[in-house]
Enzyme design. Structure first.
Site, short mmCIF file in Angstrom:
data_model
loop_
_atom_site.label_atom_id
_atom_site.label_comp_id
_atom_site.label_asym_id
_atom_site.label_seq_id
_atom_site.Cartn_x
_atom_site.Cartn_y
_atom_site.Cartn_z
N HIS A 72 0.84 -1.21 0.00
CA HIS A 72 0.00 0.00 0.00
C HIS A 72 0.87 1.25 0.00
O HIS A 72 1.86 1.33 0.72
CB HIS A 72 -0.92 0.01 1.22
CG HIS A 72 -2.10 -0.89 1.06
ND1 HIS A 72 -3.23 -0.81 1.85
CD2 HIS A 72 -2.34 -1.89 0.17
CE1 HIS A 72 -4.10 -1.72 1.46
NE2 HIS A 72 -3.59 -2.40 0.45
N TYR A 205 -9.17 5.43 7.64
CA TYR A 205 -9.34 5.79 9.05
C TYR A 205 -10.38 6.91 9.09
O TYR A 205 -10.12 8.00 8.58
CB TYR A 205 -8.01 6.29 9.64
CG TYR A 205 -6.97 5.19 9.82
CD1 TYR A 205 -6.21 4.73 8.75
CD2 TYR A 205 -6.75 4.62 11.07
CE1 TYR A 205 -5.28 3.72 8.91
CE2 TYR A 205 -5.81 3.61 11.25
CZ TYR A 205 -5.07 3.17 10.16
OH TYR A 205 -4.14 2.17 10.33
N PRO A 297 -4.31 -0.17 18.80
CA PRO A 297 -3.97 -0.52 17.41
C PRO A 297 -4.17 0.58 16.37
O PRO A 297 -3.89 0.36 15.19
CB PRO A 297 -4.89 -1.73 17.12
CG PRO A 297 -5.94 -1.71 18.15
CD PRO A 297 -5.44 -0.94 19.33
N LYS A 301 1.05 -0.35 15.37
CA LYS A 301 2.46 -0.41 15.75
C LYS A 301 2.85 -1.66 16.55
O LYS A 301 4.04 -1.99 16.65
CB LYS A 301 2.83 0.82 16.60
CG LYS A 301 2.92 2.08 15.79
CD LYS A 301 4.19 2.12 14.96
CE LYS A 301 4.08 3.00 13.76
NZ LYS A 301 3.97 2.35 12.48
N TYR A 389 3.87 6.40 10.64
CA TYR A 389 3.03 5.26 10.24
C TYR A 389 3.85 4.22 9.51
O TYR A 389 3.72 3.02 9.74
CB TYR A 389 1.88 5.77 9.36
CG TYR A 389 0.79 4.73 9.14
CD1 TYR A 389 -0.32 4.67 9.98
CD2 TYR A 389 0.88 3.80 8.11
CE1 TYR A 389 -1.30 3.72 9.80
CE2 TYR A 389 -0.10 2.84 7.91
CZ TYR A 389 -1.20 2.81 8.76
OH TYR A 389 -2.17 1.86 8.58
P1 RFL Z 1 1.66 -12.29 21.32
O1 RFL Z 1 1.20 -12.29 19.91
O2 RFL Z 1 0.67 -11.97 22.38
O3 RFL Z 1 2.32 -13.71 21.61
C1 RFL Z 1 2.67 -14.10 22.92
C2 RFL Z 1 2.68 -15.62 22.95
O4 RFL Z 1 3.12 -16.06 24.23
C3 RFL Z 1 2.30 -17.15 24.64
N1 RFL Z 1 2.35 -17.23 26.11
C4 RFL Z 1 3.05 -18.17 26.79
N2 RFL Z 1 3.79 -19.23 26.36
C5 RFL Z 1 4.40 -20.04 27.31
N3 RFL Z 1 4.23 -19.84 28.65
C6 RFL Z 1 3.48 -18.80 29.13
N4 RFL Z 1 3.34 -18.63 30.44
C7 RFL Z 1 2.86 -17.92 28.18
N5 RFL Z 1 2.06 -16.82 28.28
C8 RFL Z 1 1.77 -16.42 27.04
C9 RFL Z 1 0.92 -16.79 24.09
O5 RFL Z 1 0.07 -17.93 23.97
C10 RFL Z 1 1.30 -16.20 22.74
O6 RFL Z 1 1.33 -17.17 21.72
O7 RFL Z 1 2.88 -11.27 21.53
P2 RFL Z 1 4.07 -10.85 20.52
O8 RFL Z 1 4.71 -12.05 19.93
O9 RFL Z 1 4.86 -9.87 21.29
O10 RFL Z 1 3.34 -10.10 19.31
C11 RFL Z 1 2.67 -8.87 19.50
C12 RFL Z 1 1.51 -8.71 18.51
O11 RFL Z 1 0.70 -9.87 18.57
C13 RFL Z 1 0.66 -7.47 18.82
O12 RFL Z 1 1.48 -6.39 19.18
C14 RFL Z 1 -0.17 -7.05 17.58
O13 RFL Z 1 -1.12 -8.02 17.26
C15 RFL Z 1 -0.86 -5.70 17.82
N6 RFL Z 1 -1.74 -5.29 16.69
C16 RFL Z 1 -1.22 -4.72 15.56
N7 RFL Z 1 0.11 -4.54 15.43
C17 RFL Z 1 0.63 -4.04 14.27
O14 RFL Z 1 1.86 -3.85 14.20
N8 RFL Z 1 -0.16 -3.73 13.18
C18 RFL Z 1 -1.51 -3.88 13.23
O15 RFL Z 1 -2.18 -3.64 12.22
C19 RFL Z 1 -2.10 -4.36 14.46
N9 RFL Z 1 -3.44 -4.53 14.56
C20 RFL Z 1 -3.13 -5.49 16.79
C21 RFL Z 1 -3.95 -5.08 15.70
C22 RFL Z 1 -3.71 -6.05 17.93
C23 RFL Z 1 -5.08 -6.21 17.99
N10 RFL Z 1 -5.60 -6.81 19.16
C24 RFL Z 1 -6.52 -7.87 19.13
C25 RFL Z 1 -4.95 -6.56 20.44
C26 RFL Z 1 -5.33 -5.21 15.77
C27 RFL Z 1 -5.90 -5.74 16.94
C28 RFL Z 1 -7.39 -5.82 17.00
C1 PHB Z 2 -5.70 -4.61 10.68
O1 PHB Z 2 -5.67 -4.86 9.47
O2 PHB Z 2 -6.10 -5.46 11.51
C2 PHB Z 2 -5.30 -3.28 11.17
C3 PHB Z 2 -4.74 -2.37 10.29
C4 PHB Z 2 -4.38 -1.11 10.73
C5 PHB Z 2 -4.59 -0.77 12.05
C6 PHB Z 2 -5.13 -1.69 12.94
C7 PHB Z 2 -5.49 -2.95 12.50
O3 PHB Z 2 -4.26 0.48 12.47
#
Ligand code: RFL
Ligand code: PHB
Length: 412
Positions: A72, A205, A297, A301, A389
């Site tokens: 994008h 957005y 989110p 980031k 961004y």
């Molecule tokens: P995770 O993905 O939470 O993984 C942690 C893992 O550790 C395991 N765990 C354990 N394992 C062994 N023993 C224990 N005691 C444990 N406790 C936990 C868990 O089961 C899990 O598998 O952390 P990690 O790897 O640091 O990754 C971080 C990302 O997942 C998170 O920051 C992003 O998803 C945030 N996020 C977004 N980030 C972006 O850069 N771009 C995006 O577009 C974006 N969109 C989002 C998002 C997060 C969202 N939610 C649901 C919070 C959109 C949403 C809606």
């Molecule tokens: C997503 O695709 O899940 C997404 C994209 C951008 C954001 C948050 C979530 O800022």
């Protein structure tokens, strides 16, 4: 069990770190508390900065991303029933972002690790990190965990907590050397996945009547959309038609545009929260990704920060392995926290600029619109948004050996 680097958590941070270490010849073991199916299906991020794509490419995990990822060149801001495009390459000297779901990154990394990688144990729950202190008087660092119904111990030279916001690694930091900063936002996101081609080519957005809405996507046939909702919202109160009607209202513009509807296949509610734990290292224990920090989110980031943490860490371990120097490992917390706080600020700015305040403060409301108008009227203001961004560069110290010998001073 014994290894050089014990990694707790098989999310994107833990899996990518394992891959990067493996490629430098450093052995490690990943402990993941959930099943493979669970971690591969957890719906989360979608927007990848260039640095994140580069890191996946560097470790041979980008084959599918190269063909299926959507590059994008901008985003759209919508407010006052008008659309405004932010052109990334023009404003940043050529930078772009890639849309590729976190679920797919995890699938790609798990597949690589299981065919050609260090051990990855699913349903292996870490209970505690022991002997993380540098003095090691009581023995080497170790992770106590339960696997196949038995309590076991993984002895390591170093432990990395990649166990997300609800993990246990943070608990091993003594209170006297730790500090946490938190902020809870007064709203949540209701996120949906829908089997319908996206109604836009780039992410939208929107700040519309009733609050924020985001149109994202997972592929050319699957849309991902989010709506601002009150904290405590139950998805049962949001039947499909209500969701589409609300999205329609928030994205509405004066002009030609239509939101296509389709079957909704998933619904979930996510609270908006910022959390930073300082420092990110204590003795032989490091934190990376959501284990150390989370952001709302709106700035996309979280995953990107997790990836930049493990890039710094992997280079630090490689430097130690190849030269015996702990220079980069010693600077890890300071280098990462600089970037974490920049992302925390950017995510706060995006969130508070685009969401409707539940207290109905009309003064704040006018300020939000003024901030949005400034971004769309001023090239420097738009360039600032685009630079954040698409991702700020990694600190120069990560790339080049330091002449000054940077050391880590926990910021308090
Ligand atoms: P995770 O993905 O939470 O993984 C942690 C893992 O550790 C395991 N765990 C354990 N394992 C062994 N023993 C224990 N005691 C444990 N406790 C936990 C868990 O089961 C899990 O598998 O952390 P990690 O790897 O640091 O990754 C971080 C990302 O997942 C998170 O920051 C992003 O998803 C945030 N996020 C977004 N980030 C972006 O850069 N771009 C995006 O577009 C974006 N969109 C989002 C998002 C997060 C969202 N939610 C649901 C919070 C959109 C949403 C809606
Ligand atoms: C997503 O695709 O899940 C997404 C994209 C951008 C954001 C948050 C979530 O800022």
């Amino acid at each position: 069990m014994r290894t050089t680097v014990g990694i707790i958590g098989g999310g994107p941070a833990g899996l990518l770190l394992a891959r990067l270490l493996h490629r430098t010849g450093i052995d490690c073991v990943v402990l993941e508390s959930r099943t493979r199916a669970y971690v591969e299906q957890r719906q989360r991020a979608g927007m990848l900065e260039q640095g994140t794509v580069d890191a996946l490419r560097e470790c041979g995990a980008a084959d599918r991303l190269e063909t299926e990822g959507l590059v994008h060149h901008g985003i759209e801001l919508r407010f006052d029933r008008e659309r405004h495009r932010i052109d990334f390459p023009v404003l940043t000297g050529g930078r772009t972002v890639t849309i590729y779901a976190q679920t797919e990154i995890v699938k790609d990394l798990v597949a690589l690790q299981l065919t050609d990688g260090p051990p990855l144990l699913f349903e292996a729950e870490a209970l505690a990190v022991e002997n993380a202190d540098e003095d090691r008087q009581s023995g080497p660092p170790a992770v106590r965990f339960v696997h196949e119904g038995r309590e076991q111990v993984l002895t390591c030279d170093y432990v990395v907590g990649c166990d997300g916001f609800h993990g246990i690694a943070r608990d091993a930091f003594p209170a006297a050397v730790s500090r946490t900063y938190t902020h809870d936002y007064p709203y949540s996101w209701l996120g949906i996945l829908a089997d319908v081609p996206p109604s836009c080519e780039e992410l939208i957005y929107a700040r519309g009547p009733g609050g924020f809405a985001l149109h994202s996507m997972r592929s050319t046939s699957v849309s991902r959309l989010y709506l601002q909702v009150p904290n405590g919202t139950d998805t049962d109160d949001w039947p499909d038609d209500r969701i589409w009607d609300e999205l329609d209202a928030r994205f509405a513009i004066d002009g030609d545009w239509r939101l296509e509807r389709g079957p909704i296949t998933a619904k979930s509610v996510t609270p908006m929260r910022s959390h930073v734990h300082e420092p990110m290292r204590h003795g032989r224990l490091f934190l990376a990704g959501d284990a150390a920090h989370i952001v709302p989110p709106t700035g996309a980031k979280g995953l990107n920060l997790a990836v930049s943490d493990v890039r710094v860490l992997a280079r630090g371990f490689a430097e130690l392995h190849l030269t015996g120097s702990t220079r980069l490992l010693d600077a890890y917390s300071r280098l990462c926290l600089d970037r974490v706080w920049q992302a925390t600020r950017f995510s706060y700015d995006m969130t508070t600029m685009l969401h409707e305040r539940p207290d109905g403060d009309t003064f704040e409301d006018r300020l939000q619109l003024t901030r949005l108008r400034r971004i769309t009227a001023s090239r420097p203001a738009a360039a600032e948004l685009a630079a954040n961004y698409t991702g700020l560069p990694l600190a120069a110290a990560v790339h080049a050996p330091s002449r000054t010998g940077a050391t880590d001073r926990p910021s308090r």
